[in-house]
Scaffold this active site. Structure first.
Site, PDB file in Angstrom:
ATOM      1  N   GLY A 192      58.045 100.905  74.719  1.00 33.27           N
ATOM      2  CA  GLY A 192      58.766 102.062  75.235  1.00 33.27           C
ATOM      3  C   GLY A 192      59.964 102.373  74.351  1.00 33.27           C
ATOM      4  N   GLN A 200      67.918 105.971  71.962  1.00 31.46           N
ATOM      5  CA  GLN A 200      67.701 104.902  70.990  1.00 31.46           C
ATOM      6  C   GLN A 200      67.423 105.431  69.595  1.00 31.46           C
ATOM      7  OE1 GLN A 200      64.740 102.796  73.765  1.00 31.46           O
ATOM      8  NE2 GLN A 200      65.686 101.125  72.649  1.00 31.46           N
ATOM      9  N   CYS A 205      64.604  94.670  74.117  1.00 33.77           N
ATOM     10  CA  CYS A 205      64.919  96.075  73.849  1.00 33.77           C
ATOM     11  C   CYS A 205      64.928  96.303  72.347  1.00 33.77           C
ATOM     12  CB  CYS A 205      66.282  96.411  74.449  1.00 33.77           C
ATOM     13  SG  CYS A 205      66.770  98.126  74.211  1.00 33.77           S
ATOM     14  N   LEU A 206      64.329  97.413  71.916  1.00 38.36           N
ATOM     15  CA  LEU A 206      64.277  97.706  70.476  1.00 38.36           C
ATOM     16  C   LEU A 206      65.663  98.019  69.914  1.00 38.36           C
ATOM     17  CD1 LEU A 206      60.995  99.823  70.189  1.00 38.36           C
ATOM     18  CD2 LEU A 206      61.335  97.363  69.837  1.00 38.36           C
ATOM     19  N   HIS A 239      63.343 100.582  82.780  1.00 31.31           N
ATOM     20  CA  HIS A 239      64.125 100.205  81.593  1.00 31.31           C
ATOM     21  C   HIS A 239      64.484 101.452  80.780  1.00 31.31           C
ATOM     22  CE1 HIS A 239      64.899  97.377  78.047  1.00 31.31           C
ATOM     23  NE2 HIS A 239      64.847  98.573  77.466  1.00 31.31           N
ATOM     24  N   GLU A 240      63.491 102.328  80.570  1.00 33.08           N
ATOM     25  CA  GLU A 240      63.734 103.526  79.750  1.00 33.08           C
ATOM     26  C   GLU A 240      64.606 104.544  80.486  1.00 33.08           C
ATOM     27  OE1 GLU A 240      63.097 103.098  76.765  1.00 33.08           O
ATOM     28  OE2 GLU A 240      61.681 101.455  77.015  1.00 33.08           O
ATOM     29  N   HIS A 276      68.120 103.698  80.072  1.00 33.09           N
ATOM     30  CA  HIS A 276      68.660 104.115  78.770  1.00 33.09           C
ATOM     31  C   HIS A 276      69.268 105.524  78.855  1.00 33.09           C
ATOM     32  CE1 HIS A 276      67.923 101.110  75.704  1.00 33.09           C
ATOM     33  NE2 HIS A 276      66.661 100.946  76.079  1.00 33.09           N
TER      34      HIS A 276
END
Ligand code: ZN
Length: 192
Positions: free
Chosen positions: A43, A48, A90-91, A132-133, A136
């Site tokens: 995701g 991000q 997380c990226l 999670h997204e 963000h």
């Protein structure tokens, strides 16, 4: 476009609703999927990649050849039910993992890239990824939702991210806050 790392200020920015989908936005979404696959994620949210827009992408398979590419625009998460704990990463905080407790099931309403409405109750990994997204987009990171003891365990790793960030600032590789927010405002003027 590239994935920004903690503690980049755009990660703390509250994204704005999108009211226009054009070819350029579609290209950005394509690029987000490609970056996500390259980084081995499932995701990726607009913040991000330094965009101030309410948009995230998910493919639970993590592979361009498998699974389904899901795009969520202006998402609203509601009706949380149950609770489940699982490890998250997380990226934008690459290499850091911790246990996160979240509702097991939620309802998501949003739009896809064709402007079609999404209205779905989700659970399992998809529910975790969506929460999670969606976090963000509110400027919330998974490290905000972990226990005090987990926080102490990753403290040192986060400090290294902060040192890297400050180094990149001093070389001009990362712009100062004023320049970052000016750019975000320009993008909002176009899409929000
Ligand atoms: Zn993340």
């Amino acid at each position: 476009m590239k994935i920004v790392q903690y503690p980049h200020p755009t990660l703390r920015y509250k994204s704005k609703p999108i009211n226009r989908i054009d070819r350029e936005l579609k290209n950005m979404v394509r690029e987000m999927f490609d970056l996500m696959y390259a980084a081995k994620g499932i995701g990726l949210a607009a913040n991000q990649v330094d965009l101030p827009l309410q948009l995230f992408v998910i493919n639970l398979s993590g592979s361009p050849e498998e699974g389904e590419e899901l795009v969520f625009i202006n998402p609203v998460v509601s009706s949380p039910k149950g609770s489940d704990e699982a490890e998250e990463g997380c990226l934008s905080i690459v290499g850091v993992n911790a246990q996160v407790s979240r509702p097991e099931s939620v309802h998501i309403s949003a739009y896809d890239l064709s402007g079609r409405e999404i209205n779905q109750t989700v659970n399992g990994l998809l529910a975790k990824a969506i929460q999670h997204e969606a976090d963000h987009l509110e400027g919330v990171l998974f490290i905000d939702r972990i226990s005090e003891s987990s926080k102490r365990q990753i403290e040192g790793e986060l400090e290294e991210f902060e040192i890297d960030f400050n180094n990149q600032r001093s070389t001009g590789e990362i712009l100062d806050d004023a320049a970052i927010f000016k750019r975000l405002a320009e993008i909002e003027t176009k899409y929000c």
